[in-house]
Design an enzyme around this catalytic site. Structure first.
Site, short mmCIF file in Angstrom:
data_model
loop_
_atom_site.label_atom_id
_atom_site.label_comp_id
_atom_site.label_asym_id
_atom_site.label_seq_id
_atom_site.Cartn_x
_atom_site.Cartn_y
_atom_site.Cartn_z
N TYR A 154 75.14 13.30 48.31
CA TYR A 154 76.21 12.56 47.65
C TYR A 154 75.73 11.14 47.41
O TYR A 154 75.13 10.52 48.29
CB TYR A 154 77.45 12.54 48.55
CG TYR A 154 78.61 11.75 47.99
CD1 TYR A 154 79.33 12.22 46.89
CD2 TYR A 154 79.01 10.54 48.56
CE1 TYR A 154 80.40 11.50 46.37
CE2 TYR A 154 80.08 9.82 48.05
CZ TYR A 154 80.77 10.30 46.96
OH TYR A 154 81.84 9.59 46.46
N ASP A 185 68.57 6.70 48.63
CA ASP A 185 69.96 6.28 48.77
C ASP A 185 70.23 6.11 50.26
O ASP A 185 70.52 7.08 50.97
CB ASP A 185 70.90 7.31 48.14
CG ASP A 185 72.36 6.88 48.27
OD1 ASP A 185 72.61 5.82 48.88
OD2 ASP A 185 73.23 7.62 47.76
N LYS A 222 77.98 0.48 52.98
CA LYS A 222 78.53 0.71 54.31
C LYS A 222 78.21 -0.42 55.30
O LYS A 222 78.86 -1.46 55.24
CB LYS A 222 78.10 2.10 54.81
CG LYS A 222 78.58 3.19 53.82
CD LYS A 222 78.76 4.57 54.37
CE LYS A 222 79.62 5.39 53.43
NZ LYS A 222 78.90 6.33 52.57
#
Ligand SMILES: *Cc1c(COP(=O)(O)O)cnc(C)c1O
Length: 431
Positions: A144, A239, A267
């Site tokens: 994702y 990522d 994050k």
């Protein structure tokens, strides 16, 4: 609002919010029941509006590595708010942030701040396309990368949990430009490079996955991808929105010993505020406006509130001696206890852990190494385990296909309580 419990709050929320949630991963669709509404959080504990307290392994899906409302982060936010929350002009904190990121992750020589992980990956892909003057991107099943159009093809996380890995609303043209390969299957990547010679701009992956649960890449796979990218003039994008500053100070690239061309972050870098970043070789980053022709901008990018929370968090991670060793030991202790429970009660399951990220997969398989292994998991069993955990005060992701996060605020006692409660939950599952 004078709503006193989560059930009522949820009924209220669905009236004016799609599904009652502002991000689908918060829904309880795959585990049953209604989502709990959070009142507050401190350290490793969250409290819902029904006044139940939980030991939290969601950690806002990764950012809360120091625990919730860390006093230093709260103080930094307070100071920043007094000075003004956004100027749309450069501040010293942005330079400090960039310097610190480059120091902690040596493959990054130049970095641009954005407002979410989604923005980071979308922008990195645009830059890779602009830089290579090619259109295609290779991604992996179950990975994702946020909700950018190019990445909602065989996507992980909420898209996987809710059964919409290929989202409607993505044009055929966009879908055509995204090629998918299988995680830990180097041949699937090599074949795509052969088939689409000189057309592939970039390969993007989670260098350790979290969004189909925790899966580690094999050395052969990750080294092979690095070589295939170099040989074919494509950029390798790690990522690290989830793994950056999480699995090690220098992210997954540090433990894997691989240097990507571009890295995306999010994050933890925001310390609980909305932040993302992407960076890499200066020569590539200089293709961005205002230096180069690839356009990317943001009204609130690098704003003082986000920089204050992020910088305070990163400095703690950087300067606390033995931080990642201690965090890793906490997670290892927890996982060993959970594994023993599963073994003692004869549950077929695999636990994957990298640093402080872990997933308990309920499966008959001996190992979980890729998307098809993940898909063999018993999601009904997970749902029951989740619900029993929640009832006993343990808050984990409401999906089999996610990672759990241990924070530095989890004490030995919290971890032992989690292990004990998990044993009781498994005993109940046996009946
Ligand atoms: C969470 C995540 C994203 C998306 O970040 P948002 O801030 O939710 O947009 C992208 N990539 C990975 C690997 C993630 O875990």
């Amino acid at each position: 609002m004078n709503t006193q419990n989560s059930k009522e709050a949820y009924k209220q929320a669905v009236k004016h919010i799609p599904g009652g949630v502002n991000s689908p991963v918060r829904a309880f669709n795959s585990v049953g029941g209604d989502p709990i509404f959070i009142e507050s959080a401190k350290g490793c504990k969250v409290t819902d509006i029904d006044k139940n307290e939980y030991i939290d392994y969601v950690g806002s899906w990764g950012p809360m590595i120091l625990g919730h409302s860390h006093p230093d982060v709260v103080e930094a936010l307070h100071q920043a708010a007094i000075k003004g929350t956004s100027f749309g002009a450069p501040t010293l904190m942005e330079t400090e942030m960039a310097e610190l990121i480059c120091e902690m992750i040596p493959s990054i020589e130049s970095v641009r701040m954005v407002n979410s992980g989604t923005e980071a990956t979308m922008s990195a892909l645009r830059l890779a396309r602009g830089y290579t003057q090619r259109d295609l991107v290779i991604k992996f099943e179950g990975c994702y990368h946020g909700h950018g159009d190019s990445f909602l093809i065989k996507a992980g996380s909420g898209a996987l949990t809710l059964g919409t890995p290929n989202s409607p609303g993505i044009t055929k043209g966009t879908a055509r430009d995204t090629l998918t390969a299988s995680y830990n299957n180097l041949d699937s990547v090599v074949q795509l490079f052969a088939e689409y010679k000189d057309q592939i701009a970039a390969v993007i992956l989670e260098p350790v996955t979290g969004n189909m649960g925790v899966v580690r890449p094999t050395d052969e796979f990750i080294q092979g991808i690095r070589k295939a990218c170099t040989d074919n003039g494509a950029l390798l994008i790690f990522d690290e929105v989830m793994t950056g500053f999480r699995v090690a100070k220098g992210g997954a690239q540090e433990i894997l010993g691989i240097t990507p061309d571009l890295t995306t972050l999010g994050k933890i870098i925001g310390g609980g505020l909305p932040v993302g970043a992407y960076g890499g070789k200066k020569e590539i980053m200089d293709h961005l406006a205002p230096n180069g022709p690839v356009y990317q901008a943001g009204t609130l990018s690098g704003n003082p509130m986000a920089m204050a929370a992020g910088l305070t968090t990163l400095k703690k991670l950087h300067h606390t001696e033995g931080f990642y060793e201690e965090l890793g030991e906490k997670a290892a202790f927890l996982v060993a206890g959970l594994q023993k429970n599963l073994d003692d009660l004869n549950f077929p399951a695999v636990i994957n852990r990298v640093g402080s990220m872990f997933t308990v997969f309920f499966t008959e398989e001996k190992e979980v190494n890729n998307f098809s292994d993940v898909m063999k998991c018993d999601t009904d069993m997970y749902a029951k385990y989740f619900r029993l955990g929640l009832e006993s005060g343990i808050y984990t992701a409401p999906s089999q296909f996610e990672a759990g996060f241990v924070s530095i605020a989890h004490t030995q006692e919290d971890l032992q309580t989690t292990i004990d409660n998990s044993y009781k939950a498994l005993q109940q599952l046996k009946q």
